[in-house]
Enzyme design. Structure first.
Site, PDB file in Angstrom:
ATOM      1  N   ASP A 125      -2.368  -2.606   3.067  1.00 38.33           N
ATOM      2  CA  ASP A 125      -1.916  -2.825   1.686  1.00 38.33           C
ATOM      3  C   ASP A 125      -3.116  -2.694   0.750  1.00 38.33           C
ATOM      4  O   ASP A 125      -4.261  -2.898   1.161  1.00 38.33           O
ATOM      5  CB  ASP A 125      -1.355  -4.253   1.518  1.00 38.33           C
ATOM      6  CG  ASP A 125       0.017  -4.425   2.167  1.00 38.33           C
ATOM      7  OD1 ASP A 125       0.712  -3.421   2.416  1.00 38.33           O
ATOM      8  OD2 ASP A 125       0.386  -5.592   2.420  1.00 38.33           O
ATOM      9  N   ARG A 176       0.955   5.198   1.201  1.00 41.20           N
ATOM     10  CA  ARG A 176       2.062   4.601   0.443  1.00 41.20           C
ATOM     11  C   ARG A 176       1.677   4.671  -1.028  1.00 41.20           C
ATOM     12  O   ARG A 176       0.588   4.198  -1.401  1.00 41.20           O
ATOM     13  CB  ARG A 176       2.273   3.146   0.844  1.00 41.20           C
ATOM     14  CG  ARG A 176       3.312   2.436  -0.054  1.00 41.20           C
ATOM     15  CD  ARG A 176       3.273   0.926   0.100  1.00 41.20           C
ATOM     16  NE  ARG A 176       3.573   0.503   1.445  1.00 41.20           N
ATOM     17  CZ  ARG A 176       3.086  -0.611   1.996  1.00 41.20           C
ATOM     18  NH1 ARG A 176       2.258  -1.392   1.315  1.00 41.20           N
ATOM     19  NH2 ARG A 176       3.409  -0.943   3.235  1.00 41.20           N
TER      20      ARG A 176
HETATM   21  P1  FDA Z   1       9.545  -1.458 -11.616  1.00 39.35           P
HETATM   22  O1  FDA Z   1       8.504  -2.507 -11.716  1.00 39.35           O
HETATM   23  O2  FDA Z   1       9.926  -0.738 -12.838  1.00 39.35           O
HETATM   24  O3  FDA Z   1      10.829  -2.091 -10.937  1.00 39.35           O
HETATM   25  C1  FDA Z   1      12.095  -1.438 -10.949  1.00 39.35           C
HETATM   26  C2  FDA Z   1      13.153  -2.507 -10.703  1.00 39.35           C
HETATM   27  O4  FDA Z   1      13.035  -2.991  -9.350  1.00 39.35           O
HETATM   28  C3  FDA Z   1      12.977  -3.761 -11.571  1.00 39.35           C
HETATM   29  O5  FDA Z   1      13.628  -3.620 -12.811  1.00 39.35           O
HETATM   30  C4  FDA Z   1      13.568  -4.851 -10.703  1.00 39.35           C
HETATM   31  O6  FDA Z   1      14.983  -4.814 -10.834  1.00 39.35           O
HETATM   32  C5  FDA Z   1      13.242  -4.410  -9.301  1.00 39.35           C
HETATM   33  N1  FDA Z   1      12.035  -5.040  -8.754  1.00 39.35           N
HETATM   34  C6  FDA Z   1      10.826  -4.457  -8.631  1.00 39.35           C
HETATM   35  N2  FDA Z   1       9.950  -5.299  -7.995  1.00 39.35           N
HETATM   36  C7  FDA Z   1      10.646  -6.427  -7.728  1.00 39.35           C
HETATM   37  C8  FDA Z   1      10.294  -7.671  -7.076  1.00 39.35           C
HETATM   38  N3  FDA Z   1       9.061  -7.896  -6.564  1.00 39.35           N
HETATM   39  N4  FDA Z   1      11.245  -8.603  -6.951  1.00 39.35           N
HETATM   40  C9  FDA Z   1      12.500  -8.387  -7.452  1.00 39.35           C
HETATM   41  N5  FDA Z   1      12.880  -7.241  -8.066  1.00 39.35           N
HETATM   42  C10 FDA Z   1      11.966  -6.271  -8.210  1.00 39.35           C
HETATM   43  N6  FDA Z   1       1.653  -3.179  -4.874  1.00 39.35           N
HETATM   44  C11 FDA Z   1       0.308  -3.219  -4.696  1.00 39.35           C
HETATM   45  O7  FDA Z   1      -0.430  -3.404  -5.662  1.00 39.35           O
HETATM   46  N7  FDA Z   1      -0.202  -3.077  -3.433  1.00 39.35           N
HETATM   47  C12 FDA Z   1       0.567  -2.842  -2.346  1.00 39.35           C
HETATM   48  O8  FDA Z   1       0.055  -2.682  -1.239  1.00 39.35           O
HETATM   49  C13 FDA Z   1       1.987  -2.775  -2.540  1.00 39.35           C
HETATM   50  N8  FDA Z   1       2.822  -2.561  -1.490  1.00 39.35           N
HETATM   51  C14 FDA Z   1       4.157  -2.319  -1.741  1.00 39.35           C
HETATM   52  C15 FDA Z   1       4.997  -1.961  -0.686  1.00 39.35           C
HETATM   53  C16 FDA Z   1       6.309  -1.582  -0.946  1.00 39.35           C
HETATM   54  C17 FDA Z   1       7.192  -1.145   0.180  1.00 39.35           C
HETATM   55  C18 FDA Z   1       6.808  -1.628  -2.288  1.00 39.35           C
HETATM   56  C19 FDA Z   1       8.206  -1.203  -2.600  1.00 39.35           C
HETATM   57  C20 FDA Z   1       6.001  -2.065  -3.304  1.00 39.35           C
HETATM   58  C21 FDA Z   1       4.678  -2.424  -3.047  1.00 39.35           C
HETATM   59  N9  FDA Z   1       3.848  -2.872  -4.062  1.00 39.35           N
HETATM   60  C22 FDA Z   1       2.498  -2.955  -3.832  1.00 39.35           C
HETATM   61  C23 FDA Z   1       4.415  -3.326  -5.357  1.00 39.35           C
HETATM   62  C24 FDA Z   1       4.454  -2.204  -6.359  1.00 39.35           C
HETATM   63  O9  FDA Z   1       3.148  -1.894  -6.767  1.00 39.35           O
HETATM   64  C25 FDA Z   1       5.272  -2.573  -7.610  1.00 39.35           C
HETATM   65  O10 FDA Z   1       4.710  -3.661  -8.241  1.00 39.35           O
HETATM   66  C26 FDA Z   1       6.703  -2.929  -7.353  1.00 39.35           C
HETATM   67  O11 FDA Z   1       7.255  -2.079  -6.387  1.00 39.35           O
HETATM   68  C27 FDA Z   1       7.494  -2.785  -8.662  1.00 39.35           C
HETATM   69  O12 FDA Z   1       7.413  -1.451  -9.144  1.00 39.35           O
HETATM   70  P2  FDA Z   1       8.618  -0.434  -9.087  1.00 39.35           P
HETATM   71  O13 FDA Z   1       8.079   0.911  -8.786  1.00 39.35           O
HETATM   72  O14 FDA Z   1       9.660  -0.913  -8.156  1.00 39.35           O
HETATM   73  O15 FDA Z   1       9.125  -0.335 -10.576  1.00 39.35           O
END
Ligand code: FDA
Length: 312
Positions: A125, A176
Site C-alpha cells: 500500500d 494499483r
Molecule cells: P471518490 O473519493 O470520488 O469516491 C467515489 C464514491 O465512492 C464516493 O462518493 C463514495 O460514495 C464512495 N467511497 C469512496 N471511498 C469510500 C470509503 N472509504 N468509504 C465509503 N464510501 C467511499 N489510498 C492510498 O492513499 N493508498 C493506498 O494504498 C490505497 N489503497 C486502496 C486500495 C483500494 C482497493 C481502493 C479502492 C482504494 C485505495 N485507496 C488507497 C483509497 C483511494 O486513494 C481513495 O481515497 C478512495 O478509493 C476514494 O476515491 P475514489 O476513487 O473511490 O473516488
C-alpha cells in the site's frame, strides 16, 4: 461539506464502540482471520478476487514488526489451504519502515518469499508522502533482487506520480492506481477533484504504455467508465488488468463490472485493532467519515438515495 465531515470525526470518540462496530461492519471483515476468510469465501463465490489487509496497531519495535509478518504468513497459509483467490496488501510502516529501511526490507522479503512459495502476491500500500521515497526504494530493491510477485500503489493526486511511473517503467511494475487518501499539501498534490480525475486518466494511460499491469482502484463511476474505455480501446483481455474496490463500497458498481466480465478485487481489512485503525483513518481524512455518514443515511432512508452525498 468539509465542515460537516470534520464535525462527524470530532464526535466519533464519543460514539459508543458498539455503534462504531455496527457502522464499520460493512467495511471491515472483523477481528479475526476467520472473519476475513468468511468474507473472502463469499466474495470468491460472487466471482470477485480479494486482497487481505492485516490491521495492526502502530508498531514501535522489531518484534512487533515480526509479529505482523507472522500474521501475514498465517493469512497466506490459510489462503493456500482453503484455495481462496486472494493476495495480501501490506503497509510498510507496519513492517518497520520507521525503524529503519533495512529492517523493513528484510521483513518484506520474508513475506514476499513466503508468498512466492505459495504462488501468491504481495501489494505494498502507499502511505502518506513522507514514506514515498522509502517505499519506492524498497519496492525497486526487491524487484531488482528478482521478486516478481510484488506490486506497489501510486496515487493520482501526487504531482510526482508521472515521474514515478517513468522511473519504474523498466521494471514493468504491477501497480494499483488510486486517487490517494491522505491530506497532502498543494505544493506536492492536486487538491481539486477534477484535477485528480484528469491526472488519474493520464497516469492510467502512462502505466499501460509502460507495459504495467494495473489495478484500477476507484469507486468513482466516471473514472470506472474511463478505465473501461481505455482498456477497450487497447483491446486488452480481462486478464491484463483488474478493477479494485474497498469492502462494502459501491457494491452495485462492482457487481456490474463482474457481470460484464471484468476482474474485480476487493480490499478486505481485518484485525484486532480495527477500532483504533478506523478512528485513525477517519481522523486523517474526514472526507471518509462523510462518505460513511452519507451511505448510512441513504440506507436508513432509502427513498433519499444519493441526495445526501459527500463528493469532495
Ligand atoms: P471518490 O473519493 O470520488 O469516491 C467515489 C464514491 O465512492 C464516493 O462518493 C463514495 O460514495 C464512495 N467511497 C469512496 N471511498 C469510500 C470509503 N472509504 N468509504 C465509503 N464510501 C467511499 N489510498 C492510498 O492513499 N493508498 C493506498 O494504498 C490505497 N489503497 C486502496 C486500495 C483500494 C482497493 C481502493 C479502492 C482504494 C485505495 N485507496 C488507497 C483509497 C483511494 O486513494 C481513495 O481515497 C478512495 O478509493 C476514494 O476515491 P475514489 O476513487 O473511490 O473516488
Amino acid at each position: 461539506m468539509a465542515i460537516l465531515d470534520r464535525a462527524i470525526v470530532r464526535l466519533l470518540p464519543a460514539v459508543p464502540r458498539l455503534v462504531v462496530q455496527k457502522l464499520s461492519e460493512r467495511y471491515i471483515a472483523g477481528a479475526k482471520l476467520a472473519d476475513a476468510v468468511a468474507v473472502v469465501e463469499r466474495l470468491n463465490a460472487e466471482g470477485k478476487m480479494a486482497t487481505i489487509d492485516v490491521l495492526g496497531e502502530e508498531i514501535t519495535n522489531a518484534e512487533e514488526a515480526a509479529g505482523i509478518v507472522q500474521a501475514y504468513q498465517d493469512v497466506l497459509a490459510e489462503v493456500e489451504r482453503r484455495g481462496l483467490d486472494s493476495n495480501v496488501s501490506v503497509k510498510l510502516t507496519a513492517l518497520g519502515l520507521e525503524l529503519g529501511s533495512d529492517l523493513c526490507r528484510d521483513d518484506l522479503e520474508i513475506l514476499v518469499g513466503d508468498a512466492a512459495s505459495r504462488g501468491n502476491f504481495v501489494r505494498i500500500d502507499m502511505e502518506d508522502s513522507s514514506y514515498h521515497d522509502g517505499t519506492l526504494a524498497i519496492y525497486r530493491e526487491l524487484r531488482e533482487a528478482g521478486h516478481e510477485n510484488l506490486g506497489v500503489v501510486l496515487q493520482a493526486y501526487m504531482r510526482r506520480a508521472v515521474a514515478d511511473i517513468r522511473d519504474l517503467a523498466e521494471l514493468r511494475p504491477n501497480v494499483r492506481l488510486c486517487k490517494g487518501i491522505y491530506i497532502e499539501p498543494p505544493a506536492i498534490a492536486f487538491r481539486d477533484f477534477e484535477a485528480v480525475r484528469a491526472n488519474y486518466v493520464k497516469l492510467l494511460e502512462e502505466l499501460l504504455d509502460a507495459g504495467a499491469y494495473v489495478g484500477i482502484a476507484t469507486h468513482d463511476e466516471w473514472l470506472v467508465e474511463q478505465g473501461l474505455r481505455i482498456v477497450a480501446e487497447r483491446g486488452l483481455d480481462p486478464e491484463e488488468y483488474e478493477f479494485q474496490m474497498l469492502l462494502g463500497v459501491r457494491e452495485d458498481l462492482g457487481n456490474r463490472l463482474v457481470r460484464e466480465g471484468h476482474r474485480l478485487r476487493i480490499y478486505v481489512p481485518f484485525g484486532r485493532h480495527w477500532y483504533e485503525y478506523s478512528l485513525r483513518r477517519l481522523q486523517e481524512n474526514p472526507k471518509v467519515a462523510g462518505y460513511i455518514a452519507a451511505d448510512t443515511f441513504n440506507r436508513l432512508l432509502p427513498g433519499r438515495n444519493g441526495r445526501f452525498s459527500s463528493r469532495s
